[in-house]
Design an enzyme around this catalytic site. Structure first.
Site, PDB file in Angstrom:
ATOM      1  CG  ASN A  10      27.392  15.246 -91.005  1.00 39.99           C
ATOM      2  OD1 ASN A  10      27.206  16.196 -90.556  1.00 39.99           O
ATOM      3  ND2 ASN A  10      27.307  14.890 -92.241  1.00 39.99           N
ATOM      4  CB  SER A  14      25.618  11.811 -94.330  1.00 37.48           C
ATOM      5  OG  SER A  14      26.343  12.323 -92.994  1.00 37.48           O
ATOM      6  CG  ASP A 123      30.727   3.291 -90.294  1.00 34.87           C
ATOM      7  OD1 ASP A 123      31.600   4.146 -90.655  1.00 34.87           O
ATOM      8  OD2 ASP A 123      30.641   3.642 -89.030  1.00 34.87           O
TER       9      ASP A 123
HETATM   10  P1  4NP Z   1      30.054   7.911 -90.579  1.00 31.33           P
HETATM   11  O1  4NP Z   1      31.265   7.251 -90.170  1.00 31.33           O
HETATM   12  O2  4NP Z   1      28.993   7.778 -90.021  1.00 31.33           O
HETATM   13  O3  4NP Z   1      29.802   7.596 -92.087  1.00 31.33           O
HETATM   14  O4  4NP Z   1      30.528   9.370 -90.778  1.00 31.33           O
HETATM   15  C1  4NP Z   1      31.746   7.203 -88.664  1.00 31.33           C
HETATM   16  C2  4NP Z   1      32.437   8.453 -88.195  1.00 31.33           C
HETATM   17  C3  4NP Z   1      32.740   8.219 -86.938  1.00 31.33           C
HETATM   18  C4  4NP Z   1      32.582   7.200 -86.260  1.00 31.33           C
HETATM   19  C5  4NP Z   1      32.028   6.194 -86.660  1.00 31.33           C
HETATM   20  C6  4NP Z   1      31.428   6.046 -88.094  1.00 31.33           C
HETATM   21  N1  4NP Z   1      33.163   7.105 -85.070  1.00 31.33           N
HETATM   22  O5  4NP Z   1      32.983   6.086 -84.283  1.00 31.33           O
HETATM   23  O6  4NP Z   1      33.782   8.187 -84.575  1.00 31.33           O
END
Ligand code: 4NP
Length: 149
Positions: A10, A14, A123
């Site tokens: 998030n 999103s 992602d």
């Molecule tokens: P999101 O991306 O799911 O699009 O907000 C990510 C944000 C943080 C992480 C992975 C994906 N993380 O590993 O901290």
């Protein structure tokens, strides 16, 4: 209609979907509400990722009012549609559903652009590509509105 946009953190995907839909709700005068959440609580209370803030700004959108929060089971009660970015978000959310009616609220965002193909919004957290992600999300949000309006 109440719509919740969901990804993993998030903070990247999103929040863009949330901001883009929020803008369209205002511009098209829709009686809808939107919020967003992450299946992890890893970034609870944080601003969106700086790169999402930047790409949104380049597209005339301010998302700095948003703060990350975790998805909870209560969201199935509070929202009509739970719109996820990828299949891992889908299974994480589905694992919290209590019944088939709740499961039926979960939709993959890109199926509004590519029906039945179950494509993922990649992602961008580790590998970037925020402008591409922005345009994929924007297209799909506009298609979601056409579908449900
Ligand atoms: P999101 O991306 O799911 O699009 O907000 C990510 C944000 C943080 C992480 C992975 C994906 N993380 O590993 O901290």
């Amino acid at each position: 209609m109440k719509i919740l946009m969901v990804c993993l953190g998030n903070i990247c995907r999103s929040p863009l979907a949330h901001g883009i839909l929020e803008r369209e709700i205002q511009m098209q005068n829709l009686d809808w509400e939107v919020d967003s959440a992450g299946t992890s609580g890893w970034h609870e209370g944080e601003l969106p990722d700086q790169r999402s803030i930047e790409v949104a700004k380049e597209n005339g959108l301010d998302i700095t009012n948003q703060r990350s929060r975790a998805f909870t089971k209560k969201d199935f009660k509070d929202f009509d549609l739970i719109v996820v970015m990828d299949s891992s978000n889908f299974s994480n959310v589905k694992s919290l559903a209590d019944n088939e009616a709740e499961e039926a609220k979960i939709k993959l965002l890109l199926n509004y652009s590519y029906p039945g193909e179950n494509r993922a919004v990649p992602d961008p957290y580790y590998h970037g590509g925020f402008p591409k992600v922005y345009s994929m999300i924007e297209d799909a949000v506009l298609n979601l509105i056409k579908h449900h309006v």
